[in-house]
Design a protein around this motif. Structure first.
Motif, mmCIF file in Angstrom:
data_model
loop_
_atom_site.group_PDB
_atom_site.id
_atom_site.type_symbol
_atom_site.label_atom_id
_atom_site.label_comp_id
_atom_site.label_asym_id
_atom_site.label_seq_id
_atom_site.Cartn_x
_atom_site.Cartn_y
_atom_site.Cartn_z
ATOM 1 N N ARG A 15 -10.360 1.294 26.618
ATOM 2 C CA ARG A 15 -9.551 0.107 26.878
ATOM 3 C C ARG A 15 -8.113 0.524 27.140
ATOM 4 O O ARG A 15 -7.571 1.390 26.456
ATOM 5 N N GLN A 16 -7.502 -0.071 28.150
ATOM 6 C CA GLN A 16 -6.113 0.231 28.465
ATOM 7 C C GLN A 16 -5.183 -0.714 27.704
ATOM 8 O O GLN A 16 -5.416 -1.920 27.673
ATOM 9 N N VAL A 17 -4.147 -0.144 27.117
ATOM 10 C CA VAL A 17 -3.167 -0.923 26.370
ATOM 11 C C VAL A 17 -1.775 -0.479 26.792
ATOM 12 O O VAL A 17 -1.513 0.725 26.931
ATOM 13 N N THR A 18 -0.891 -1.433 26.993
ATOM 14 C CA THR A 18 0.497 -1.127 27.341
ATOM 15 C C THR A 18 1.342 -1.068 26.076
ATOM 16 O O THR A 18 1.309 -1.983 25.252
ATOM 17 N N VAL A 19 2.089 0.011 25.926
ATOM 18 C CA VAL A 19 2.947 0.189 24.756
ATOM 19 C C VAL A 19 4.138 -0.762 24.852
ATOM 20 O O VAL A 19 4.832 -0.808 25.871
ATOM 21 N N LYS A 20 4.371 -1.520 23.778
ATOM 22 C CA LYS A 20 5.498 -2.452 23.713
ATOM 23 C C LYS A 20 6.611 -1.867 22.849
ATOM 24 O O LYS A 20 6.413 -0.897 22.114
ATOM 25 N N GLU A 21 7.779 -2.475 22.954
ATOM 26 C CA GLU A 21 8.906 -2.068 22.127
ATOM 27 C C GLU A 21 8.531 -2.203 20.648
ATOM 28 O O GLU A 21 8.040 -3.232 20.217
ATOM 29 N N GLY A 22 8.745 -1.147 19.866
ATOM 30 C CA GLY A 22 8.419 -1.170 18.447
ATOM 31 C C GLY A 22 7.026 -0.657 18.127
ATOM 32 O O GLY A 22 6.675 -0.522 16.956
ATOM 33 N N ASP A 23 6.204 -0.371 19.159
ATOM 34 C CA ASP A 23 4.849 0.147 18.941
ATOM 35 C C ASP A 23 4.860 1.657 18.750
ATOM 36 O O ASP A 23 5.764 2.360 19.216
ATOM 37 N N GLY A 24 3.844 2.151 18.062
ATOM 38 C CA GLY A 24 3.555 3.565 18.001
ATOM 39 C C GLY A 24 2.190 3.808 18.608
ATOM 40 O O GLY A 24 1.389 2.880 18.774
ATOM 41 N N VAL A 25 1.904 5.060 18.964
ATOM 42 C CA VAL A 25 0.618 5.419 19.581
ATOM 43 C C VAL A 25 -0.017 6.546 18.770
ATOM 44 O O VAL A 25 0.655 7.526 18.412
ATOM 45 N N LEU A 26 -1.297 6.417 18.483
ATOM 46 C CA LEU A 26 -2.034 7.435 17.733
ATOM 47 C C LEU A 26 -2.404 8.567 18.690
ATOM 48 O O LEU A 26 -3.486 8.597 19.267
ATOM 49 N N THR A 27 -1.478 9.485 18.876
ATOM 50 C CA THR A 27 -1.658 10.617 19.778
ATOM 51 C C THR A 27 -2.251 11.801 19.022
ATOM 52 O O THR A 27 -2.371 11.780 17.794
ATOM 53 N N GLN A 72 6.086 10.657 21.417
ATOM 54 C CA GLN A 72 5.498 9.319 21.424
ATOM 55 C C GLN A 72 5.720 8.669 22.788
ATOM 56 O O GLN A 72 6.821 8.729 23.341
ATOM 57 N N PRO A 73 4.669 8.040 23.378
ATOM 58 C CA PRO A 73 4.827 7.379 24.675
ATOM 59 C C PRO A 73 5.893 6.294 24.619
ATOM 60 O O PRO A 73 6.017 5.570 23.641
ATOM 61 N N ALA A 74 6.653 6.179 25.700
ATOM 62 C CA ALA A 74 7.735 5.200 25.763
ATOM 63 C C ALA A 74 7.177 3.804 26.000
ATOM 64 O O ALA A 74 6.059 3.639 26.505
ATOM 65 N N PRO A 75 7.947 2.761 25.633
ATOM 66 C CA PRO A 75 7.531 1.390 25.942
ATOM 67 C C PRO A 75 7.259 1.228 27.434
ATOM 68 O O PRO A 75 7.998 1.734 28.275
ATOM 69 N N GLY A 76 6.169 0.536 27.752
ATOM 70 C CA GLY A 76 5.764 0.354 29.134
ATOM 71 C C GLY A 76 4.677 1.310 29.575
ATOM 72 O O GLY A 76 4.023 1.096 30.603
ATOM 73 N N THR A 77 4.461 2.382 28.812
ATOM 74 C CA THR A 77 3.400 3.333 29.135
ATOM 75 C C THR A 77 2.034 2.693 28.915
ATOM 76 O O THR A 77 1.826 1.971 27.940
ATOM 77 N N VAL A 78 1.087 2.967 29.839
ATOM 78 C CA VAL A 78 -0.282 2.477 29.688
ATOM 79 C C VAL A 78 -1.112 3.553 29.008
ATOM 80 O O VAL A 78 -1.154 4.703 29.449
ATOM 81 N N VAL A 79 -1.762 3.191 27.911
ATOM 82 C CA VAL A 79 -2.506 4.140 27.079
ATOM 83 C C VAL A 79 -3.991 3.794 27.103
ATOM 84 O O VAL A 79 -4.368 2.615 27.040
ATOM 85 N N GLN A 80 -4.811 4.830 27.184
ATOM 86 C CA GLN A 80 -6.262 4.660 27.102
ATOM 87 C C GLN A 80 -6.702 4.802 25.651
ATOM 88 O O GLN A 80 -6.526 5.856 25.047
#
Length: 433
Positions: A209-221, A136-144
């Protein structure tokens, strides 16, 4: 608070006592009144124990509603316990499963790169169930965020890395990753590409759209979507990797089915059932004026039906004030719910719901002087006194012994703590019989 308590306690017996005029004035003796007895001022230990009525039951009642136009095809039995990963009900034979967490699934999870706390709930539960969800991407990572799965071509779906993270994710300040450029960029939504460059057969005309991962977020990888497919297959759902909001009910922990409202064959978009936590507690409505003596973490004793006692603790003190029915005075009484946890779950195992008594241990005082509350006399100028039983014995009407002003302290179990000049252990005073 103290004066109102004393007034209430005095109403039953002391109110008929004498009133001291002060300044050498005469005392008036009523023509008729309660019998008087002699008592000795005693040195004792006092504890402010209070007993209040409460209700024992399961915690956190919640009503579960269905959604959509389907038909209910299966429901659990009342009293059943449903844990993580188990189905709570079925609509059109599609299971709705319990996940643990604090954020409900409020949307369809079908877009690679979707970021949010609801995605984190899915990731945490599948990992807890033993599924490999990848990194899972770490907090602060920018996700497309890319186009939804059902709008992608098979080439689009390949733009996520096998490691489970989107190729277009970047660390803070690093810019687009190399895999988001060049030949591979045509498979996904590159950070530097325009909306026009993203159009084409099988693709959405909207830019990513670019989204920055925040603390407590998950990413649909890709790794998480692959785990979702494997999980869907295990619970009998078509393995698409797309998660509908109705596929999961998020609860804090395991739940107990307290009531089943619907029947199989009913429309899904109704109240289906109610659930509670599997733990029990006692709810005690407490008058707001009495809350000052109750603290979170305070030890209490719960008296169960039949007189059995078990230990408990004040778990929470509510913040919502509720008005009780008006009393004889016409003034409404305001109360706040205090929740008491039960230390020994086995002690209440066979009780689903019942009225109980909760004993709150208050302040303890060691070696204080005390008399029965009936020995207190209210002074006209304010304060209290006790009347000395000068040479009198037995019961009967008061003959007018000397009054000794006293300061009052704790009230407990019919006694009142007193102090003052001339007050000593063993001193004989008068009290109502």
């Amino acid at each position: 608070m103290l004066l109102s308590t004393v007034a209430m306690l005095l109403a039953g017996g002391v109110g008929a006592g004498l009133v001291w005029a002060g300044g050498g004035g005469k005392t008036l003796e009523p023509e008729a009144g309660p019998k008087i007895r002699q008592v000795a001022v005693a040195k004792t230990d006092m504890s402010g124990v209070r007993e209040m009525e409460g209700t024992l039951g399961y915690d956190s009642v919640r009503t579960i509603r269905g959604a959509g136009e389907g038909v209910v095809t299966w429901l659990p039995k009342q009293g059943a316990t449903v844990e993580r990963g188990e189905q709570l009900y079925r609509v059109d034979e599609r299971a709705t499963v319990v996940f643990y967490g604090s954020t409900p699934l409020y949307r369809r999870l079908d877009t690679p790169g979707t970021v949010g706390r609801d995605v984190r709930v899915v990731a945490d539960n599948l990992r807890a169930a033993g599924y490999d969800i990848g990194q899972q991407p770490a907090p602060g990572t920018v996700v497309q965020q890319r186009t939804p799965v059902d709008q992608q071509t098979s080439a689009d779906a390949g733009s996520l890395t096998a490691a489970g993270t989107d190729q277009t994710t970047t660390e803070p300040g690093s810019g687009p990753s190399p895999s988001a450029q060049g030949d591979d960029a045509g498979q996904g939504a590159g950070a530097g590409e325009s909306a026009e460059e993203q159009t084409g057969e099988g693709r959405s005309s909207e830019p990513s759209r670019q989204v920055t991962v925040k603390e407590g977020d998950g990413v649909l990888t890709e790794g998480l979507m692959s785990a979702i497919k494997r999980w869907q297959k295990s619970v009998g759902i078509e393995p698409t990797g797309v998660l509908e909001s109705t596929d999961v009910v998020v609860t804090r922990s395991a739940v107990r089915v307290s009531e089943v409202s619907a029947q199989t064959g009913d429309a899904a978009a109704n109240e289906l059932l109610s659930v509670t936590a599997t733990t029990k507690s006692v709810r005690v409505p407490v008058e707001t004026l009495d809350l000052g003596t109750i603290k979170a973490g305070q030890k209490v004793t719960v008296v169960l039906p039949g007189g059995t006692e078990t230990a408990g603790e004040v778990a929470t003190i509510g913040t919502t004030i509720k008005a009780d029915q008006e009393g004889e005075s016409g003034a409404g009484v305001t109360k706040i719910n205090v929740t008491v946890s039960v230390d020994d779950a086995e002690a209440v195992k066979g009780i689903d719901a019942a009225p109980v008594q909760v004993r709150f241990e208050g302040e303890a005082r060691k070696g204080v002087l005390a008399v029965p509350v009936g020995a207190l006399l209210a002074l006209r100028e304010g304060g209290y006194a006790v009347r000395l039983a000068e040479g009198r014995s037995g019961e009967g009407r008061s003959a007018g012994g000397r009054l000794v002003p006293v300061d009052t302290g704790m009230f407990a179990r019919g006694l009142v703590e007193i102090s003052g000049e001339g007050v000593a252990e063993g001193m004989k005073v008068e009290a109502t019989a």
